[in-house]
Motif scaffolding. Structure first.
Motif, mmCIF file in Angstrom:
data_model
loop_
_atom_site.group_PDB
_atom_site.id
_atom_site.type_symbol
_atom_site.label_atom_id
_atom_site.label_comp_id
_atom_site.label_asym_id
_atom_site.label_seq_id
_atom_site.Cartn_x
_atom_site.Cartn_y
_atom_site.Cartn_z
ATOM 1 N N UNK A 78 2.669 -6.477 6.770
ATOM 2 C CA UNK A 78 1.479 -6.362 5.946
ATOM 3 C C UNK A 78 1.668 -7.088 4.616
ATOM 4 N N UNK A 79 2.851 -7.569 4.363
ATOM 5 C CA UNK A 79 3.146 -8.244 3.106
ATOM 6 C C UNK A 79 3.805 -9.578 3.412
ATOM 7 N N UNK A 99 -4.999 -6.332 -2.260
ATOM 8 C CA UNK A 99 -6.072 -6.301 -3.252
ATOM 9 C C UNK A 99 -6.030 -5.011 -4.058
ATOM 10 N N UNK A 100 -5.133 -4.110 -3.675
ATOM 11 C CA UNK A 100 -5.036 -2.819 -4.355
ATOM 12 C C UNK A 100 -3.956 -2.850 -5.424
ATOM 13 N N UNK A 133 5.166 -5.736 -1.167
ATOM 14 C CA UNK A 133 3.732 -5.938 -1.330
ATOM 15 C C UNK A 133 3.505 -7.299 -1.964
ATOM 16 N N UNK A 134 2.618 -8.094 -1.382
ATOM 17 C CA UNK A 134 2.302 -9.418 -1.907
ATOM 18 C C UNK A 134 1.115 -9.336 -2.854
ATOM 19 N N UNK A 135 1.218 -10.037 -3.963
ATOM 20 C CA UNK A 135 0.119 -10.116 -4.905
ATOM 21 C C UNK A 135 -0.202 -11.556 -5.239
ATOM 22 N N UNK A 136 -1.469 -11.814 -5.498
ATOM 23 C CA UNK A 136 -1.907 -13.150 -5.887
ATOM 24 C C UNK A 136 -1.527 -13.355 -7.356
ATOM 25 N N UNK A 137 -0.769 -14.407 -7.657
ATOM 26 C CA UNK A 137 -0.261 -14.601 -9.020
ATOM 27 C C UNK A 137 -1.336 -14.623 -10.105
ATOM 28 N N UNK A 138 -2.567 -15.024 -9.771
ATOM 29 C CA UNK A 138 -3.622 -15.109 -10.781
ATOM 30 C C UNK A 138 -4.324 -13.782 -11.033
ATOM 31 N N UNK A 163 -5.118 -10.144 -12.325
ATOM 32 C CA UNK A 163 -4.703 -9.458 -13.547
ATOM 33 C C UNK A 163 -3.691 -8.356 -13.268
ATOM 34 N N UNK A 164 -3.903 -7.578 -12.219
ATOM 35 C CA UNK A 164 -2.984 -6.471 -11.948
ATOM 36 C C UNK A 164 -1.585 -6.981 -11.634
#
Length: 95
Positions: free
Chosen positions: A22-23, A39-40, A72-77, A79-80
């Protein structure tokens, strides 16, 4: 014996890839990559460490490892994502 060791290693990698599917979806010799972003947002207190994906990956991402070992993967742009990265940098600077 060598064949069973190799088979066990392949099985281990397959299980690891499934566990983080999932990541980061693949484990390779250049580091993990992300296929989709979470997205969370979640509290930065739940993050043990983070890393940026390498240039070998199709899309840039920040991979957070939580206190329970989840990746968990996050989009670098987002804000969170930036907030957590900045918090981790501040925490490292104080220690």
């Amino acid at each position: 014996m060598k064949t069973s060791t190799a088979a066990l290693a392949v099985l281990f990698v397959a299980v690891l890839c499934y566990q983080v599917s999932s990541s980061p979806t693949s484990v390779n010799f250049s580091g993990p990559c992300c296929v989709k972003y979470s997205t969370k947002a979640f509290p930065s207190s739940r993050v043990m460490m983070y890393e940026h994906t390498g240039s070998h990956c199709f899309q840039p991402a920040v991979i957070f490892t939580t206190v329970v070992g989840r990746m968990v993967c996050g989009k670098p742009d987002d804000k969170w994502v930036q907030d957590i990265v900045n918090h981790q940098k501040d925490k490292a600077g104080r220690g």
